[in-house]
Enzyme design. Structure first.
Site, PDB file in Angstrom:
ATOM      1  N   HIS A 287       0.857  -1.445   0.085  1.00  0.00           N
ATOM      2  CA  HIS A 287       0.023  -0.064  -0.110  1.00  0.00           C
ATOM      3  C   HIS A 287       0.859   1.160  -0.007  1.00  0.00           C
ATOM      4  O   HIS A 287       0.193   2.349   0.486  1.00  0.00           O
ATOM      5  CB  HIS A 287      -1.051   0.082   1.195  1.00  0.00           C
ATOM      6  CG  HIS A 287      -1.843  -1.051   1.276  1.00  0.00           C
ATOM      7  ND1 HIS A 287      -3.029  -1.579   0.741  1.00  0.00           N
ATOM      8  CD2 HIS A 287      -1.741  -2.450   2.121  1.00  0.00           C
ATOM      9  CE1 HIS A 287      -3.400  -2.429   1.115  1.00  0.00           C
ATOM     10  NE2 HIS A 287      -2.755  -3.105   1.724  1.00  0.00           N
TER      11      HIS A 287
ATOM     12  N   LYS B 229      16.759  20.569 -11.994  1.00  0.00           N
ATOM     13  CA  LYS B 229      15.818  19.381 -12.314  1.00  0.00           C
ATOM     14  C   LYS B 229      16.756  18.293 -12.957  1.00  0.00           C
ATOM     15  O   LYS B 229      17.470  18.633 -13.657  1.00  0.00           O
ATOM     16  CB  LYS B 229      14.695  19.653 -13.102  1.00  0.00           C
ATOM     17  CG  LYS B 229      13.601  20.277 -12.314  1.00  0.00           C
ATOM     18  CD  LYS B 229      13.234  20.082 -11.221  1.00  0.00           C
ATOM     19  CE  LYS B 229      12.319  18.483 -11.358  1.00  0.00           C
ATOM     20  NZ  LYS B 229      11.197  18.884 -12.172  1.00  0.00           N
TER      21      LYS B 229
ATOM     22  N   GLU C 128       9.175   7.455 -16.860  1.00  0.00           N
ATOM     23  CA  GLU C 128       7.882   8.051 -17.111  1.00  0.00           C
ATOM     24  C   GLU C 128       7.296   7.755 -18.427  1.00  0.00           C
ATOM     25  O   GLU C 128       6.058   7.347 -18.621  1.00  0.00           O
ATOM     26  CB  GLU C 128       7.959   9.745 -16.881  1.00  0.00           C
ATOM     27  CG  GLU C 128       8.412   9.910 -15.489  1.00  0.00           C
ATOM     28  CD  GLU C 128       8.561  11.450 -15.260  1.00  0.00           C
ATOM     29  OE1 GLU C 128       8.461  12.264 -16.635  1.00  0.00           O
ATOM     30  OE2 GLU C 128       8.697  11.922 -14.263  1.00  0.00           O
TER      31      GLU C 128
END
Length: 469
Positions: free
Chosen positions: A155, A282, A289
């Site tokens: 979870h 970044k 992705e």
């Protein structure tokens, strides 16, 4: 050059021609169509429909055409409806009327079914090789982390400590199942439709079994109608690629999490990351992705073909023209994603210190306490309650399990004594996992050896020649 114009007084309308044309995407079947044409020519010769001289000229012309296709000297034109039309034009340019004899006893219906099976059986091996490379990258990383403690999660919450190599190998196992599915798929796809004609077979004395053998198939189709109508092999292949896409997406999702500031488990190599056009700091896990995003594309291809097939009457219908682009797209997509993922995984740096520090957080050793109580004779139901009360105490005191005093242990349960501390370490929790398939260093090392051996076998399968050249 239409293959079907004999009964028509005029040519097709421009709108029909634009809708009907498929050569812009089915041209990649050309080498396989030529391979099947050579086998068909030999069968025609054995049936007495080509004399030895004609067969020699036919095979030489087909070889010459194959070279021209491979080098780009022969290309389809806007007038060619499909790959079959283009190649027949090329053959007629080389042989004149003799080239027209090759069409005897076959139809575009059994041709395209044969070509697509040949193409997919060939490319399935290439796909298997790329899956194997990703599995090897994960396995090599796992070998470096057989005893690296890490938080195991359910979870997305801390659950129990694991070794990080175990988690990496957990991504290898579905890839091995994908390879198994490819091999199973190949066994069912190794059936040749050639000789089935449009749907009814042929009145000519052809030999579908000989054609099947020459083309590397295990058998000839037992029913000519099913042979040209069957696209199970397309749908099943797309299921394999869609499920593979799901597995790659789950791996990608984990890498996105692992590389976040919140996790900080892994640092990706600069060569396999991108930056931001506005934020100089970044470092984005774009490969992970994109792998996650392209799973939708792979699933969509499967849905497209299943939807196309669901209401078709026997035997061939033009709807089946829609079967090729989804499989071509699936292979093209995976050919981009798999090597990128393999490179990303093989070059990433695992932050062992961060993983080890995170492993006990969130009361992840609670199950060790419950199991310790069970070994002392406490029923697990009661042990679970006792351990839950201990966790509740720690939550109130804002401390970890090992920080509870002896007196506090006694207030929770008479069964909790100071000797419970022997199980309140990540190392003891991991070393206690000795059953096969569990996360202890020993079982993980055993799993690693088995996976490594399995991948050697898969490399042999992936590099085996199934379609003759």
């Amino acid at each position: 050059m239409k293959l079907w114009g004999g009964r028509f007084a005029g040519g097709p309308a421009e709108a029909l021609a634009r809708l009907s044309v498929s050569v812009h995407f089915d041209w990649r079947l050309a080498p396989y169509d030529l391979l099947a044409s050579k086998a068909h020519a030999r069968v025609l010769a054995n049936a007495g429909l080509l004399d030895p001289e004609e067969l020699g000229e036919m095979l030489a012309a087909l070889d010459d055409l194959a070279i021209a296709v491979e080098t780009g000297q022969f290309r389809p034109t806007v007038e060619d409806e499909d790959v079959h039309t283009a190649l027949e034009r090329g053959l007629l340019e080389r042989l004149g009327t003799l080239g027209g004899k090759l069409r005897a006893g076959r139809s575009r219906n059994d041709q395209v079914a044969t070509d697509l099976r040949l193409y997919l059986r060939d490319h399935a091996r290439r796909l298997a090789g790329q899956i194997g490379e990703l599995a090897e990258a994960l396995t090599e990383q796992a070998a470096r982390h057989v005893d690296t403690p890490a938080p195991g999660m359910t979870h997305l919450q801390h659950a129990q400590p694991v070794v990080f190599g175990h988690q990496l190998l957990a991504h290898v196992q579905p890839l091995l199942r994908d390879l198994d599915r490819l091999r199973d798929w190949d066994a069912r796809t190794a059936v040749s439709p050639l000789g089935s004609g449009a749907l009814a077979g042929s009145s000519l004395p052809l030999d579908p079994v000989a054609v099947a053998k020459e083309l590397g198939f295990d058998s000839a189709a037992p029913n000519s109608m099913d042979a040209v109508a069957d696209r199970d092999f397309v749908a099943e292949f797309l299921f394999v690629t869609a499920l593979l896409g799901v597995h790659l997406s789950r791996l990608g999702e984990e890498v996105v999490l692992w590389t976040s500031q919140e996790f900080g488990w892994v640092v990706l190599d600069d060569a396999f990351t991108t930056g931001s056009s506005i934020m100089p700091q970044k470092k984005n896990a774009d490969i992970a992705e994109l792998a996650r995003g392209k799973a939708g594309r792979l699933i969509g291809g499967l849905v497209t073909v299943l939807t196309m097939l669901k209401g078709l009457p026997l035997a061939y219908d033009r709807d089946m023209q829609e079967d090729k682009e989804p499989v071509f797209d699936a292979l093209d997509t995976l050919e981009l994603v798999l090597p990128a993922l393999a490179g990303m995984i093989s070059t990433m740096t695992v932050r062992v210190d961060v993983l080890a520090a995170s492993a006990p957080i969130g009361f992840s050793l609670a199950t060790e306490v419950a199991d310790w109580l069970v070994r002392k004779g406490v029923p697990f139901r009661e042990a679970h309650e006792i351990t839950g009360q201990l966790v509740a105490l720690c939550a109130v005191r804002e401390c970890e399990l090992h920080e509870v005093s002896d007196d506090e242990l006694a207030t929770v349960s008479e069964h909790l004594d100071p000797s419970v501390r022997q199980v309140l370490s990540v190392r003891s929790a991991l070393s206690a996992r000795i059953t096969p398939g569990s996360t202890g260093p020993g079982p993980v090392a055993d799993q690693l050896a088995a996976v490594t051996e399995s991948l050697i076998g898969w490399h042999r399968w992936a590099t085996a020649t199934v379609v003759p050249r």
